[in-house]
Write a protein that holds these residues in place. Structure first.
Motif, short mmCIF file in Angstrom:
data_model
loop_
_atom_site.label_atom_id
_atom_site.label_comp_id
_atom_site.label_asym_id
_atom_site.label_seq_id
_atom_site.Cartn_x
_atom_site.Cartn_y
_atom_site.Cartn_z
N LYS A 59 2.20 2.02 -3.82
CA LYS A 59 0.84 2.24 -4.32
C LYS A 59 0.51 3.81 -4.01
O LYS A 59 0.32 4.55 -5.08
N GLN A 60 0.51 4.08 -2.80
CA GLN A 60 0.28 5.49 -2.35
C GLN A 60 1.24 6.60 -2.93
O GLN A 60 0.91 7.69 -3.04
N ASN A 93 0.83 -1.08 -0.04
CA ASN A 93 0.00 -0.06 0.08
C ASN A 93 0.81 1.27 0.13
O ASN A 93 0.31 2.09 -0.57
#
Length: 243
Positions: A202-203, A199
Protein backbone atom coordinates in the motif's frame (compact mmCIF):
# COMPACT_ATOMS: atom_id res chain seq x y z
CA UNK A 1 36.38 -48.98 -22.60
CA UNK A 2 36.29 -45.79 -20.52
CA UNK A 3 36.15 -43.63 -23.62
CA UNK A 4 33.34 -45.74 -25.08
CA UNK A 5 31.29 -45.53 -21.87
CA UNK A 6 31.87 -41.79 -21.70
CA UNK A 7 30.74 -41.37 -25.28
CA UNK A 8 27.61 -43.44 -24.66
CA UNK A 9 26.79 -41.35 -21.58
CA UNK A 10 27.17 -38.13 -23.56
CA UNK A 11 24.91 -39.44 -26.30
CA UNK A 12 22.27 -40.50 -23.78
CA UNK A 13 22.31 -37.09 -22.12
CA UNK A 14 22.17 -35.37 -25.51
CA UNK A 15 19.14 -37.46 -26.41
CA UNK A 16 17.37 -36.65 -23.17
CA UNK A 17 18.01 -32.93 -23.43
CA UNK A 18 17.48 -32.43 -27.14
CA UNK A 19 15.55 -35.43 -28.38
CA UNK A 20 12.68 -34.77 -26.00
CA UNK A 21 12.77 -30.97 -26.16
CA UNK A 22 9.32 -29.42 -26.24
CA UNK A 23 8.34 -27.70 -29.45
CA UNK A 24 8.02 -23.93 -28.90
CA UNK A 25 4.52 -22.51 -28.45
CA UNK A 26 2.95 -25.87 -27.69
CA UNK A 27 1.56 -27.60 -24.62
CA UNK A 28 2.44 -31.08 -23.43
CA UNK A 29 -0.31 -33.57 -22.67
CA UNK A 30 0.43 -33.07 -18.98
CA UNK A 31 0.09 -29.28 -19.27
CA UNK A 32 -3.23 -29.61 -21.09
CA UNK A 33 -4.52 -31.97 -18.43
CA UNK A 34 -3.47 -29.52 -15.73
CA UNK A 35 -5.45 -26.71 -17.33
CA UNK A 36 -2.78 -24.71 -19.14
CA UNK A 37 -3.78 -22.75 -22.26
CA UNK A 38 -1.63 -21.10 -24.92
CA UNK A 39 -2.02 -17.35 -25.30
CA UNK A 40 0.18 -17.35 -28.41
CA UNK A 41 0.20 -20.21 -30.94
CA UNK A 42 3.45 -19.16 -32.64
CA UNK A 43 1.72 -18.57 -35.97
CA UNK A 44 -1.07 -16.04 -35.57
CA UNK A 45 -2.20 -13.20 -33.33
CA UNK A 46 -5.44 -14.98 -32.46
CA UNK A 47 -6.60 -14.14 -28.96
CA UNK A 48 -5.05 -10.67 -28.99
CA UNK A 49 -6.30 -7.23 -30.02
CA UNK A 50 -5.17 -3.65 -29.70
CA UNK A 51 -5.84 -2.02 -26.33
CA UNK A 52 -9.09 -0.04 -26.53
CA UNK A 53 -9.67 -1.57 -29.97
CA UNK A 54 -11.60 -4.41 -31.54
CA UNK A 55 -8.80 -5.13 -34.01
CA UNK A 56 -5.15 -6.12 -33.86
CA UNK A 57 -2.70 -3.34 -34.85
CA UNK A 58 -1.92 -3.28 -38.57
CA UNK A 59 1.74 -2.46 -37.98
CA UNK A 60 4.41 -2.76 -35.32
CA UNK A 61 3.39 -6.13 -33.87
CA UNK A 62 4.09 -9.18 -36.02
CA UNK A 63 4.70 -12.92 -35.88
CA UNK A 64 8.10 -14.07 -37.18
CA UNK A 65 9.79 -17.45 -36.66
CA UNK A 66 7.46 -18.43 -33.83
CA UNK A 67 7.96 -15.13 -32.02
CA UNK A 68 5.47 -12.36 -31.30
CA UNK A 69 7.59 -9.32 -31.99
CA UNK A 70 7.01 -5.69 -31.26
CA UNK A 71 9.07 -4.05 -33.99
CA UNK A 72 8.66 -0.61 -32.50
CA UNK A 73 10.72 2.50 -33.15
CA UNK A 74 8.97 5.59 -31.80
CA UNK A 75 10.44 5.44 -28.30
CA UNK A 76 7.31 6.66 -26.54
CA UNK A 77 5.04 4.70 -24.22
CA UNK A 78 2.22 3.28 -26.35
CA UNK A 79 3.26 5.79 -28.99
CA UNK A 80 3.97 3.52 -31.94
CA UNK A 81 1.70 0.57 -32.76
CA UNK A 82 0.03 0.70 -29.36
CA UNK A 83 -0.27 -1.93 -26.62
CA UNK A 84 -1.96 -5.26 -27.25
CA UNK A 85 -4.20 -7.14 -24.82
CA UNK A 86 -5.70 -10.58 -24.48
CA UNK A 87 -9.31 -10.94 -25.56
CA UNK A 88 -10.05 -12.70 -22.28
CA UNK A 89 -9.90 -11.41 -18.71
CA UNK A 90 -8.28 -13.24 -15.81
CA UNK A 91 -8.27 -13.00 -12.03
CA UNK A 92 -6.29 -15.75 -10.25
CA UNK A 93 -3.72 -17.24 -12.61
CA UNK A 94 -0.20 -18.41 -13.31
CA UNK A 95 1.35 -16.87 -16.43
CA UNK A 96 4.61 -18.03 -18.00
CA UNK A 97 6.31 -16.30 -20.93
CA UNK A 98 9.70 -16.00 -22.59
CA UNK A 99 11.05 -12.65 -23.70
CA UNK A 100 14.08 -10.92 -25.17
CA UNK A 101 15.15 -7.26 -25.38
CA UNK A 102 17.99 -5.47 -27.12
CA UNK A 103 20.31 -2.79 -25.75
CA UNK A 104 18.36 0.10 -24.25
CA UNK A 105 15.14 -1.90 -24.61
CA UNK A 106 11.96 -1.24 -22.65
CA UNK A 107 8.65 -3.09 -22.50
CA UNK A 108 6.45 -4.83 -19.97
CA UNK A 109 3.75 -7.38 -19.31
CA UNK A 110 0.78 -5.91 -17.48
CA UNK A 111 -2.13 -7.63 -15.79
CA UNK A 112 -5.41 -6.45 -14.23
CA UNK A 113 -5.94 -4.20 -17.26
CA UNK A 114 -9.47 -2.76 -17.10
CA UNK A 115 -9.56 -0.41 -20.12
CA UNK A 116 -11.34 2.23 -18.11
CA UNK A 117 -12.95 5.09 -19.93
CA UNK A 118 -11.99 7.57 -21.06
CA UNK A 119 -9.04 6.14 -22.94
CA UNK A 120 -5.74 7.73 -21.85
CA UNK A 121 -4.75 10.54 -24.20
CA UNK A 122 -1.20 9.21 -24.15
CA UNK A 123 0.70 6.37 -22.52
CA UNK A 124 -0.43 2.91 -21.45
CA UNK A 125 -3.54 1.86 -19.58
CA UNK A 126 -2.79 1.57 -15.86
CA UNK A 127 -2.27 -1.93 -14.50
CA UNK A 128 0.18 -4.05 -12.56
CA UNK A 129 3.32 -4.28 -14.67
CA UNK A 130 5.98 -6.97 -14.72
CA UNK A 131 8.70 -4.63 -15.90
CA UNK A 132 10.97 -5.62 -18.81
CA UNK A 133 13.91 -3.29 -19.41
CA UNK A 134 17.65 -3.03 -20.03
CA UNK A 135 18.52 -2.83 -16.33
CA UNK A 136 22.13 -1.79 -16.78
CA UNK A 137 22.02 0.72 -19.61
CA UNK A 138 18.55 2.27 -19.71
CA UNK A 139 18.74 5.92 -18.64
CA UNK A 140 15.76 7.25 -16.68
CA UNK A 141 15.52 11.02 -16.27
CA UNK A 142 19.26 11.26 -16.85
CA UNK A 143 20.10 8.71 -14.14
CA UNK A 144 20.49 4.93 -13.78
CA UNK A 145 17.27 3.06 -13.02
CA UNK A 146 16.03 2.78 -9.43
CA UNK A 147 15.41 -0.80 -8.33
CA UNK A 148 11.60 -0.59 -8.49
CA UNK A 149 11.80 0.28 -12.20
CA UNK A 150 14.03 -2.67 -13.07
CA UNK A 151 13.09 -5.97 -14.67
CA UNK A 152 10.62 -8.20 -12.79
CA UNK A 153 9.52 -5.43 -10.42
CA UNK A 154 5.89 -4.43 -10.10
CA UNK A 155 6.68 -1.22 -11.90
CA UNK A 156 7.04 1.75 -9.56
CA UNK A 157 5.41 -0.15 -6.66
CA UNK A 158 7.50 -3.12 -5.46
CA UNK A 159 11.15 -3.74 -6.37
CA UNK A 160 12.31 -7.18 -7.43
CA UNK A 161 15.33 -8.55 -5.57
CA UNK A 162 17.75 -9.62 -8.29
CA UNK A 163 20.88 -8.65 -10.19
CA UNK A 164 20.59 -6.85 -13.53
CA UNK A 165 18.94 -8.98 -16.21
CA UNK A 166 21.02 -9.56 -19.33
CA UNK A 167 19.89 -8.26 -22.70
CA UNK A 168 19.99 -10.01 -26.07
CA UNK A 169 19.16 -13.41 -24.57
CA UNK A 170 15.93 -15.25 -23.89
CA UNK A 171 14.57 -15.12 -20.35
CA UNK A 172 11.69 -17.05 -18.79
CA UNK A 173 9.35 -15.16 -16.50
CA UNK A 174 6.41 -16.21 -14.37
CA UNK A 175 3.63 -14.25 -12.67
CA UNK A 176 1.46 -15.91 -10.02
CA UNK A 177 -1.66 -14.15 -8.75
CA UNK A 178 -3.87 -15.79 -6.14
CA UNK A 179 -6.32 -13.44 -4.44
CA UNK A 180 -4.08 -10.74 -2.95
CA UNK A 181 -0.85 -12.73 -3.14
CA UNK A 182 1.50 -11.92 -6.04
CA UNK A 183 4.75 -13.56 -7.06
CA UNK A 184 7.17 -12.61 -9.84
CA UNK A 185 9.76 -15.14 -11.01
CA UNK A 186 12.72 -14.70 -13.35
CA UNK A 187 14.62 -17.62 -14.87
CA UNK A 188 13.38 -20.06 -12.24
CA UNK A 189 14.02 -17.81 -9.22
CA UNK A 190 11.32 -16.05 -7.20
CA UNK A 191 12.37 -12.41 -7.10
CA UNK A 192 9.22 -10.77 -5.72
CA UNK A 193 6.63 -11.98 -3.20
CA UNK A 194 4.05 -9.55 -1.86
CA UNK A 195 0.51 -9.37 -0.46
CA UNK A 196 -1.67 -6.50 -1.62
CA UNK A 197 -3.03 -6.11 1.90
CA UNK A 198 0.45 -5.49 3.29
CA UNK A 199 1.57 -2.07 4.44
CA UNK A 200 4.60 -2.28 2.15
CA UNK A 201 2.43 -2.77 -0.95
CA UNK A 202 0.00 0.00 0.00
CA UNK A 203 2.89 2.36 0.73
CA UNK A 204 4.44 1.47 -2.60
CA UNK A 205 1.22 2.47 -4.34
CA UNK A 206 1.00 5.73 -2.38
CA UNK A 207 4.54 6.57 -3.46
CA UNK A 208 3.91 5.63 -7.09
CA UNK A 209 2.42 7.25 -10.19
CA UNK A 210 -0.72 5.16 -9.55
CA UNK A 211 -1.65 6.82 -6.24
CA UNK A 212 -4.63 8.61 -7.78
CA UNK A 213 -5.95 5.60 -9.71
CA UNK A 214 -9.06 4.71 -7.73
CA UNK A 215 -9.10 1.11 -6.52
CA UNK A 216 -5.60 0.27 -7.75
CA UNK A 217 -4.84 -1.96 -4.75
CA UNK A 218 -8.05 -3.99 -5.15
CA UNK A 219 -8.44 -4.62 -8.89
CA UNK A 220 -9.80 -8.16 -9.09
CA UNK A 221 -9.51 -9.08 -12.77
CA UNK A 222 -8.49 -7.77 -16.16
CA UNK A 223 -6.78 -8.35 -19.48
CA UNK A 224 -3.11 -9.18 -19.89
CA UNK A 225 -1.20 -6.56 -21.87
CA UNK A 226 2.04 -6.54 -23.84
CA UNK A 227 3.45 -3.05 -23.84
CA UNK A 228 4.53 -0.92 -26.75
CA UNK A 229 7.25 1.29 -25.33
CA UNK A 230 8.80 2.14 -28.66
CA UNK A 231 11.57 -0.46 -28.37
CA UNK A 232 11.83 -3.83 -30.09
CA UNK A 233 10.85 -6.80 -27.94
CA UNK A 234 10.07 -10.45 -28.66
CA UNK A 235 7.84 -12.95 -26.85
CA UNK A 236 7.20 -16.68 -27.19
CA UNK A 237 5.84 -19.63 -25.19
CA UNK A 238 3.15 -17.51 -23.56
CA UNK A 239 0.89 -19.78 -21.53
CA UNK A 240 -1.57 -19.37 -18.69
CA UNK A 241 -3.30 -21.49 -16.10
CA UNK A 242 -6.29 -20.20 -14.18
CA UNK A 243 -6.10 -20.99 -10.46
Amino acid sequence: MFRLQTLLTILMVFGVIYGNAQTPNTLTASEKKSGWILLFDGKTTNGWRGAYSLEFPKQGWTVINGELRGELTNGAESGDAGDIVTVGKYDDFELIFEWKLGKGGNSGVKYFIEERQPKPEKGSQVGYEYQLIDDADYIYNGKPLPQDLKTASIYDVVAAKKPNAKIGVWHTSKIVVKKNHIEHWLDGIKVLDVDRNSNSFKQGVRDSKFKDYQGFTTISEGHILLQDHGHSVAFKNIKLKEL
